[in-house]
Design an enzyme around this catalytic site. Sequence first.
Site, PDB file in Angstrom:
ATOM      1  N   SER A  12       0.864  -1.180  -0.036  1.00 45.38           N
ATOM      2  CA  SER A  12       0.029  -0.126   0.080  1.00 45.38           C
ATOM      3  C   SER A  12       0.956   1.251  -0.027  1.00 45.38           C
ATOM      4  O   SER A  12       0.673   2.192  -0.802  1.00 45.38           O
ATOM      5  CB  SER A  12      -0.935   0.003   1.387  1.00 45.38           C
ATOM      6  OG  SER A  12      -1.823  -1.002   1.169  1.00 45.38           O
ATOM      7  N   ARG A  35       1.264   7.678   6.065  1.00 47.72           N
ATOM      8  CA  ARG A  35       0.619   6.673   7.102  1.00 47.72           C
ATOM      9  C   ARG A  35      -0.876   7.158   7.237  1.00 47.72           C
ATOM     10  O   ARG A  35      -1.733   6.506   7.441  1.00 47.72           O
ATOM     11  CB  ARG A  35       1.340   6.497   8.609  1.00 47.72           C
ATOM     12  CG  ARG A  35       0.659   5.565   9.212  1.00 47.72           C
ATOM     13  CD  ARG A  35       1.826   4.344   9.353  1.00 47.72           C
ATOM     14  NE  ARG A  35       1.466   3.326  10.169  1.00 47.72           N
ATOM     15  CZ  ARG A  35       2.272   2.277  10.335  1.00 47.72           C
ATOM     16  NH1 ARG A  35       3.470   2.318   9.935  1.00 47.72           N
ATOM     17  NH2 ARG A  35       1.688   1.029  10.796  1.00 47.72           N
ATOM     18  N   HIS A  38      -2.688   6.149   4.276  1.00 47.57           N
ATOM     19  CA  HIS A  38      -3.208   4.715   3.994  1.00 47.57           C
ATOM     20  C   HIS A  38      -4.484   4.398   4.988  1.00 47.57           C
ATOM     21  O   HIS A  38      -5.178   3.681   4.493  1.00 47.57           O
ATOM     22  CB  HIS A  38      -1.764   3.941   4.548  1.00 47.57           C
ATOM     23  CG  HIS A  38      -2.195   2.524   4.688  1.00 47.57           C
ATOM     24  ND1 HIS A  38      -2.414   2.059   6.148  1.00 47.57           N
ATOM     25  CD2 HIS A  38      -2.018   1.376   3.946  1.00 47.57           C
ATOM     26  CE1 HIS A  38      -2.790   0.627   6.061  1.00 47.57           C
ATOM     27  NE2 HIS A  38      -2.392   0.322   4.645  1.00 47.57           N
TER      28      HIS A  38
END
Length: 217
Positions: A12, A35, A38
């Site tokens: 990802s 992050r 994501h």
Amino acid sequence: MIPLEHPILLASFAHIDRTVGLHNLSPQEYAIARRVIHSTADFDFLHLLRFAPDLAKAEFDPDLPENQVIANGEKSLRQGQTIVVDVNMVKQGIQGLVQRTFNNPIQTAIDFAPTATPGKTRTETGMDHCITQFPEAIYVIGNAPTALLTLCQAIAVGEARPALVIGVPVGFIGVLEAKKTLSTLPCPQIRVEGNKGGSPVAAGIVNALLMLACQEC
């Protein structure tokens, strides 16, 4: 030891990197933004995150590299500083990685308030108790703007001296006001501009800081 990231997470991240391409963030800032992206599948966060006060070397350790807010957040995590979160959803999002890294104590503001003080929300009431007991903690607010505003008021009068404030509540009522108040304070802070935010964003920021802190060990 740096905790291993799951292969799906790494895939990802690679997809996010390809989509983002060139950017103006430092490596540490981008690690946090990636992050958060994501966690939310929302690339707007690449432009909404704010790290302040950036490179204020008079107030931070001048020997730490690049973004001083991030570097000092990492240092506080490595030293085992208490993490205060506003709601249990944030705690659920970080406790696994916290336990695998520095095992920082995690306190949840709403758990300190079985009932609300008249005229206040439960998170606001709980935050009052946390400020009294943990004035120098890392504060992570992903849901309740009233909790963030309470913390800001305590910082302004010197009752709280947080190692870091992650102020990313989500919503429409009181959110912009709370974030604007935070932006006026000289405390180390990571925040999200506008109405976006939420517990996944807050947890993503903490988890990114934990991984960065591990890499510095």
